[in-house]
Design an enzyme around this catalytic site. Structure first.
Site: not given
Length: 530
Positions: A171, A231, A256, A261, A280-281, A283
């Site tokens: 980072d 991400a 994910d 998509e 894409h689950i 959240a």
């Protein structure tokens, strides 16, 4: 007359209750067609949405009373921020509401890969009992490599350290002290690829991070390494990953998110036994959905009742008086922060950001400009959105010192804004001014003085001060079909080096970049996007 709120997407009952108990008149009309929503919107002061409803410029034109749009979630791609800002409509979101949930899914994928959970389940359901085939591995004693150590990445580190894993992280915008508090060892990207048994990605999708995990990187990962991406789609070269899995170079991968998509049924990754995925689950838990609903309801109620603003993504943190003085420099500050960030990726961890105000700017309000610089700095590498309100706190949490300095001397300009990033390895300096009160210009990059437009796709080259360099660059870009829109040239005062910044109509790909770097007298080439 009470303020009226239109809830256009699913919001939890608790969120609705909070709005009504605040004395607001609430109508819930989920799934309205765009035309029907446009017919109603003029009667409301606030609009609550998730991701389904599109808040377009056309809709906002009909929203005569609208004061605020609340997005229950992080992304605001479904809201036209420019149109909302022009109409004075505040747009709020709920960052952080799903951080734990996404982090937990990431850890679930890591565990599932290590122990072949998905594949073993399918085998047993298919009537087989293949104990030897699904021998897994322990996470204890292994090295987790996290790319991006924001809210989600830091939670993943915390959970994985509980398994006895060692954590390293790349980072560029975190100090060594802040990394130590999180329990991670800062490393370069090359060191991370070489050390990690498990790689987890936690960065946004930008021109710098697209295909971050390339075919070359996949060849450099440790044999048997696990790769997890919860991400953004596009961070991994999916075709190259499918090939690496087929050849057995990696132990497995879990996604994910995909570049497109949903993925095509014949997507090569879907045919790999070493690959697992979810739709894409990240959240999608009851707790996260409830949290963002409650959060946006509380924010809307506080704004409509008391004018309190929290998590606004488009509200300038500038008074009308200050805006009159610094307004032309707000966009410059954002662009300088963005350019400095992209030039500073090799600093070895940013420890200090210094913002210098010279000339007329020295007597103007500086906090709004500093906040803009910080927003530009962080927006390229943090998975979570950053705005002018949150950027100073993000810098503080990351152990980055932020300093401001004033000077009457603006060299040859009426006003000059300078951003200095100091890291463990070196310093990056960019300066800029505004021509004609509306045209931002970069007038210094490190030791080089120039006049460049910080806009669009940029190719930035440092080279020997020798004949033919610019011509060779132009030929190589032209043969690859990349058009040069503008070019700014500079040389060091002692002619020890030269520099050029090219505005191009499309970003050069990896192969073209390598060709540019191999040209005679070229020392370095990098790309940026402003």
């Amino acid at each position: 007359m009470p303020n009226r709120v239109l809830v256009a997407d699913d919001l939890s009952a608790e969120g609705i209750r909070i709005l009504r108990e605040a004395g607001l008149e609430v109508d819930v009309k989920v799934g309205l067609p765009p035309d029907a929503l446009a017919d109603l919107i003029g009667d409301y002061d606030a609009l609550a949405v998730r991701s389904a409803t599109k808040v377009t410029a056309k809709l906002l034109e009909r929203a005569a009373r609208l004061k605020v749009v609340g997005r229950a979630g992080v992304g605001v791609d479904n809201v036209d921020l420019d149109a909302a800002t022009r109409r004075g409509v505040v747009v709020m979101n709920t960052p952080g509401g799903s951080s734990v949930t996404v982090a937990e899914l990431t850890v679930a994928h890591i565990l599932a890969l290590a122990r072949h959970v998905a594949q073993a389940t399918a085998s047993v359901k298919g009537g087989k009992w293949e104990k030897k085939r699904f021998q897994g591995r322990e996470l204890a004693g292994k090295t987790l490599g996290v790319v991006g150590i924001g809210n989600i990445g830091s939670i993943v580190v915390n959970r994985c350290r509980a398994f006895g894993m060692r954590a390293v992280a790349y980072d560029p915008f975190i100090s060594a002290d802040a990394a130590a508090r999180l329990g991670v060892t800062p490393v370069t990207l090359d060191e991370l690829w070489a050390q990690a048994d498990v790689v987890s990605l936690h960065v946004p999708l930008t021109e710098q991070t697209r295909n971050l995990v390339s075919a070359d990187v996949l060849r450099r990962l440790r044999p048997g390494a696990l790769l997890v991406n919860c991400a953004r789609g596009g961070l991994v070269d999916e075709a190259a990953l499918a090939e690496a899995l087929a050849e057995g170079r990696l132990g497995g991968a879990a996604f994910d998110v995909f570049e497109k998509e949903p993925p095509a049924p014949d997507h090569p990754l879907l045919r790999s036994e070493r690959f697992i995925c979810t739709p894409h689950i990240g959240a999608s838990t009851e707790e996260a959905q409830a949290a963002v609903a409650v959060g946006i309801a509380e924010q809307l109620a506080a704004y409509l009742a008391r004018g309190e603003v929290k998590n606004a993504v488009n509200l300038p943190a500038v008074s009308p008086e200050a805006l009159e003085r610094v307004g032309p420099y707000l966009e410059l500050a954002l662009r300088l922060g963005s350019l400095a960030a992209q030039l500073g990726l090799g600093l070895g961890g940013v420890e200090e950001v210094k913002v210098e105000f010279a000339g007329e700017l020295a007597s103007a309000p500086q906090r709004p400009l500093t906040a803009r610089v910080l927003r530009g700095l962080f927006q390229h590498f943090l998975e979570e959105p950053v705005n002018e309100v949150s950027a100073p706190a993000v810098a503080r949490d990351r152990g980055i010192a932020v300093r401001e300095e004033r000077s009457a001397d603006a060299e040859d300009y009426v006003s000059l804004l300078t951003v200095r990033l100091r890291g463990q390895a070196r310093e990056v300096v960019v300066s800029g001014t505004v021509f004609g009160r509306k045209e931002p210009r970069v007038v210094r990059v490190n030791q080089f003085r120039l006049a460049a437009e910080p806009e669009g796709d940029l190719v930035i080259c440092e080279n020997d001060d020798a004949p033919g360099v610019v011509g060779n660059l132009g030929v190589a870009l032209g043969e690859a079909g990349v058009n040069i829109a503008r070019i700014a040239l500079a040389r060091a005062d002692d002619r020890s080096a030269a520099f050029c910044l090219l505005n191009v109509d499309s970003p050069p790909g990896p192969e073209l970049l390598e060709r540019l770097r191999r040209l005679p007298h070229v020392r370095s080439v990098r790309v940026a996007r402003i």
